[in-house]
Design a protein around this motif. Sequence first.
Motif, PDB file in Angstrom:
ATOM      1  N   VAL A  33       0.841  -1.203   0.000  1.00  0.00           N
ATOM      2  CA  VAL A  33       0.000   0.000   0.000  1.00  0.00           C
ATOM      3  C   VAL A  33       0.874   1.249   0.000  1.00  0.00           C
ATOM      4  CG1 VAL A  33      -1.769   1.275   1.263  1.00  0.00           C
ATOM      5  CG2 VAL A  33      -1.853  -1.218   1.190  1.00  0.00           C
ATOM      6  N   ASP A  34       1.918   1.236   0.811  1.00  0.00           N
ATOM      7  CA  ASP A  34       2.812   2.380   0.914  1.00  0.00           C
ATOM      8  C   ASP A  34       3.525   2.656  -0.413  1.00  0.00           C
ATOM      9  OD1 ASP A  34       4.174   4.402   2.665  1.00  0.00           O
ATOM     10  OD2 ASP A  34       5.941   3.229   2.087  1.00  0.00           O
ATOM     11  N   VAL A  35       4.029   1.606  -1.042  1.00  0.00           N
ATOM     12  CA  VAL A  35       4.746   1.767  -2.307  1.00  0.00           C
ATOM     13  C   VAL A  35       3.807   2.240  -3.406  1.00  0.00           C
ATOM     14  CG1 VAL A  35       5.979   0.524  -4.139  1.00  0.00           C
ATOM     15  CG2 VAL A  35       6.536   0.084  -1.739  1.00  0.00           C
ATOM     16  N   SER A 453     -13.293  -0.434  -2.861  1.00  0.00           N
ATOM     17  CA  SER A 453     -13.435  -1.885  -2.742  1.00  0.00           C
ATOM     18  C   SER A 453     -12.759  -2.599  -3.909  1.00  0.00           C
ATOM     19  CB  SER A 453     -14.914  -2.271  -2.686  1.00  0.00           C
ATOM     20  OG  SER A 453     -15.531  -1.774  -1.517  1.00  0.00           O
ATOM     21  N   VAL A 454     -12.944  -2.079  -5.124  1.00  0.00           N
ATOM     22  CA  VAL A 454     -12.335  -2.685  -6.310  1.00  0.00           C
ATOM     23  C   VAL A 454     -10.816  -2.558  -6.251  1.00  0.00           C
ATOM     24  CG1 VAL A 454     -12.084  -2.469  -8.816  1.00  0.00           C
ATOM     25  CG2 VAL A 454     -14.347  -2.415  -7.778  1.00  0.00           C
ATOM     26  N   LEU A 455     -10.324  -1.395  -5.821  1.00  0.00           N
ATOM     27  CA  LEU A 455      -8.876  -1.197  -5.695  1.00  0.00           C
ATOM     28  C   LEU A 455      -8.289  -2.173  -4.685  1.00  0.00           C
ATOM     29  CD1 LEU A 455      -6.239   0.286  -6.185  1.00  0.00           C
ATOM     30  CD2 LEU A 455      -7.011   2.085  -4.612  1.00  0.00           C
ATOM     31  N   ALA A 456      -8.963  -2.329  -3.548  1.00  0.00           N
ATOM     32  CA  ALA A 456      -8.479  -3.269  -2.525  1.00  0.00           C
ATOM     33  C   ALA A 456      -8.507  -4.702  -3.050  1.00  0.00           C
ATOM     34  CB  ALA A 456      -9.328  -3.147  -1.261  1.00  0.00           C
ATOM     35  N   TYR A 457      -9.567  -5.054  -3.774  1.00  0.00           N
ATOM     36  CA  TYR A 457      -9.661  -6.405  -4.328  1.00  0.00           C
ATOM     37  C   TYR A 457      -8.542  -6.666  -5.331  1.00  0.00           C
ATOM     38  CZ  TYR A 457     -11.126 -10.190  -7.364  1.00  0.00           C
ATOM     39  OH  TYR A 457     -11.133 -11.345  -8.116  1.00  0.00           O
ATOM     40  N   ASN A 458      -8.321  -5.719  -6.251  1.00  0.00           N
ATOM     41  CA  ASN A 458      -7.262  -5.904  -7.257  1.00  0.00           C
ATOM     42  C   ASN A 458      -5.881  -5.990  -6.604  1.00  0.00           C
ATOM     43  OD1 ASN A 458      -8.892  -6.055  -9.513  1.00  0.00           O
ATOM     44  ND2 ASN A 458      -8.771  -3.876  -9.971  1.00  0.00           N
ATOM     45  N   LEU A 459      -5.651  -5.187  -5.573  1.00  0.00           N
ATOM     46  CA  LEU A 459      -4.381  -5.264  -4.839  1.00  0.00           C
ATOM     47  C   LEU A 459      -4.198  -6.652  -4.221  1.00  0.00           C
ATOM     48  CD1 LEU A 459      -4.049  -1.829  -3.005  1.00  0.00           C
ATOM     49  CD2 LEU A 459      -2.233  -2.969  -4.280  1.00  0.00           C
ATOM     50  N   LYS A 460      -5.263  -7.152  -3.613  1.00  0.00           N
ATOM     51  CA  LYS A 460      -5.202  -8.465  -2.980  1.00  0.00           C
ATOM     52  C   LYS A 460      -4.917  -9.549  -4.015  1.00  0.00           C
ATOM     53  CE  LYS A 460      -6.333 -10.403   1.156  1.00  0.00           C
ATOM     54  NZ  LYS A 460      -5.943  -9.924   2.495  1.00  0.00           N
ATOM     55  N   ARG A 461      -5.565  -9.446  -5.187  1.00  0.00           N
ATOM     56  CA  ARG A 461      -5.347 -10.436  -6.237  1.00  0.00           C
ATOM     57  C   ARG A 461      -3.904 -10.398  -6.728  1.00  0.00           C
ATOM     58  NH1 ARG A 461      -6.971 -14.768  -7.017  1.00  0.00           N
ATOM     59  NH2 ARG A 461      -6.474 -14.713  -9.237  1.00  0.00           N
ATOM     60  N   MET A 462      -3.377  -9.207  -6.942  1.00  0.00           N
ATOM     61  CA  MET A 462      -2.008  -9.082  -7.440  1.00  0.00           C
ATOM     62  C   MET A 462      -0.993  -9.595  -6.425  1.00  0.00           C
ATOM     63  SD  MET A 462      -1.900  -8.068 -10.535  1.00  0.00           S
ATOM     64  CE  MET A 462      -0.219  -7.472 -10.735  1.00  0.00           C
ATOM     65  N   MET A 463      -1.278  -9.380  -5.150  1.00  0.00           N
ATOM     66  CA  MET A 463      -0.382  -9.913  -4.121  1.00  0.00           C
ATOM     67  C   MET A 463      -0.435 -11.440  -4.093  1.00  0.00           C
ATOM     68  SD  MET A 463      -0.531  -7.297  -0.863  1.00  0.00           S
ATOM     69  CE  MET A 463      -2.245  -6.806  -0.912  1.00  0.00           C
ATOM     70  N   ILE A 465      -1.031 -13.287  -6.756  1.00  0.00           N
ATOM     71  CA  ILE A 465      -0.417 -13.762  -7.997  1.00  0.00           C
ATOM     72  C   ILE A 465       1.102 -13.600  -7.973  1.00  0.00           C
ATOM     73  CG2 ILE A 465      -0.269 -13.348 -10.499  1.00  0.00           C
ATOM     74  CD1 ILE A 465      -3.230 -12.376 -10.285  1.00  0.00           C
ATOM     75  N   MET A 466       1.570 -12.413  -7.571  1.00  0.00           N
ATOM     76  CA  MET A 466       2.997 -12.092  -7.663  1.00  0.00           C
ATOM     77  C   MET A 466       3.723 -12.147  -6.334  1.00  0.00           C
ATOM     78  SD  MET A 466       2.818  -8.870 -10.346  1.00  0.00           S
ATOM     79  CE  MET A 466       4.602  -8.833 -10.515  1.00  0.00           C
ATOM     80  N   GLY A 467       2.987 -12.173  -5.243  1.00  0.00           N
ATOM     81  CA  GLY A 467       3.634 -12.075  -3.935  1.00  0.00           C
ATOM     82  C   GLY A 467       3.852 -10.609  -3.584  1.00  0.00           C
ATOM     83  N   THR A 468       3.931 -10.294  -2.313  1.00  0.00           N
ATOM     84  CA  THR A 468       4.064  -8.896  -1.903  1.00  0.00           C
ATOM     85  C   THR A 468       5.392  -8.291  -2.345  1.00  0.00           C
ATOM     86  OG1 THR A 468       4.845  -9.700   0.244  1.00  0.00           O
ATOM     87  CG2 THR A 468       2.521  -9.096   0.067  1.00  0.00           C
ATOM     88  N   THR A 469       6.485  -9.021  -2.155  1.00  0.00           N
ATOM     89  CA  THR A 469       7.789  -8.473  -2.545  1.00  0.00           C
ATOM     90  C   THR A 469       7.897  -8.367  -4.063  1.00  0.00           C
ATOM     91  OG1 THR A 469       8.719 -10.723  -2.424  1.00  0.00           O
ATOM     92  CG2 THR A 469       8.964  -9.295  -0.474  1.00  0.00           C
ATOM     93  N   GLY A 470       7.365  -9.364  -4.778  1.00  0.00           N
ATOM     94  CA  GLY A 470       7.412  -9.315  -6.242  1.00  0.00           C
ATOM     95  C   GLY A 470       6.588  -8.165  -6.783  1.00  0.00           C
TER      96      GLY A 470
END
Length: 477
Positions: A33-35, A453-463, A465-470
């Motif tokens: 979220v910060d990045v 809500s959509v932004l939070a959902y997409n962030l969760k999905r990307m994390m 898929i790619m992992g938080t560090t990725g």
Amino acid sequence: MAHHILGQSRTQTTLFPEALDDFVTEDNPVRVVDVFVEGLDLETLGFERVVAKGKGRPGYHPAILLKLYIYGYLNRIQTSRRLEKESHRNIELMWLLGRLMPDFKTIADFRKDNRKGIKGACRQFVEMCRQMNMFTDSLFAIDGSKFKAVNNKSKNYTPSKVQFHIDRVEKSIQKYLSQMDSKDENEKESSNTVSASKLAWLEQRLIELKALEVEVSEHPDKQVSQTDPDARLMKTHHMERQVCYNVQTAVDTKHHLIAHHDIVMTTDRGQLTLVAKQVQQAMKNKDIIVIADKGYFSRNDIKASHDLGMTVNVPQTDTSGSAKKGIFNKSLFKYDKDKDVYICPAGETLQNRFRSKEKGVEQDVYFNNVACSQCEIRAKCTTSAKNEVRRMRRWIHESIIEDMQKRLDDNPDIPVLRKQTVEHPFGTIKMWMGATHFVTKRLESVGTEMSLSVLAYNLKRMMSIMGTTGLMEAMMA
């Protein structure tokens, strides 16, 4: 106690206090979220007060409050009062906000005053996903779902509902008046006691309902919601009626990311082109494939989407009443494209006679007077008088529908793919929101909530898929 893990004494002092950063691991989602927020151009997206004024009491930077809201929606904390409370006790929020603790009024005002910026941030994340090549399949499932509004069903009025309440109050008033007359005739009867205050309340309620009846009749949608004027009474999935907003989404079939969302106050019919066009713009690609359910079937809508360059797959609805009448369905009449004629179940040819326009749809009309009047199975074909014939009407762009139906017949898994794709985000977001989905009123505010809500959902999905560090590395690349 000797065999249990012992905690540290609350009065224990340390020579070197721990840094706040020590409590947040490197793969903690709060760092994503910060990045993400730090990489946004908030002023370009439309956020207010990015550049602080040189005088007066200093305010919070919009990045701080945007981080707070994104974190809140990621963790099912949507109200401003709960966010304020969490900022005082939540270690992750202390790290994210730099120990700032805005009050609930400041938090609520930020969401209200920065609707454009919040929606822009949601679109920016979708663009970021596109640049990461997450939408390479260009296949999107479109669907709508009803999200409950703050407005209770008892506070929504339609003409029939208002009339029901008026009749009920009028009967109650008449009953009370009858009781008063009965009491005057026989004052000894104690059972017919009448409350004058109750009668006055009923008369006042009748005046209010009469005024409400006028308001409902003059409303364009013939219904009035008293708590949230923009919410509408709609049929939900289980055919129940709730005061809702109809949320439209276009979801990528590969990664289940929401590429576009919108809120409408009508049914799904007529929304296909509007949603798909926005997906084309978001993806910067006209050559996309769209799948939707039969609730979106509209010939004009499908034609408009086809003209925009996309491939549309929507199951056709059979609205013909022929089966109930006991006559041949239109599907039994076969069209010959080369000769431009229809072959009826009796094997006769129906020629193209003329072109007509009904409800804005141009159609070619096919019939055969001679063959129909002498047909032995005419009773199974039409219930009209003997001098009338069965007429087939064909939309002038019917070939688009036929090509679409052939794609659906050749790929029977398309409806299953649509359901598996688009139901997942709706179910997840509704679970996060809780029983009462929205906490704000009016269409603009609800739209801002949905963007978060959509932004939070997409962030969760990307994390996922790619992992938080990725994901953080990809964002900073």
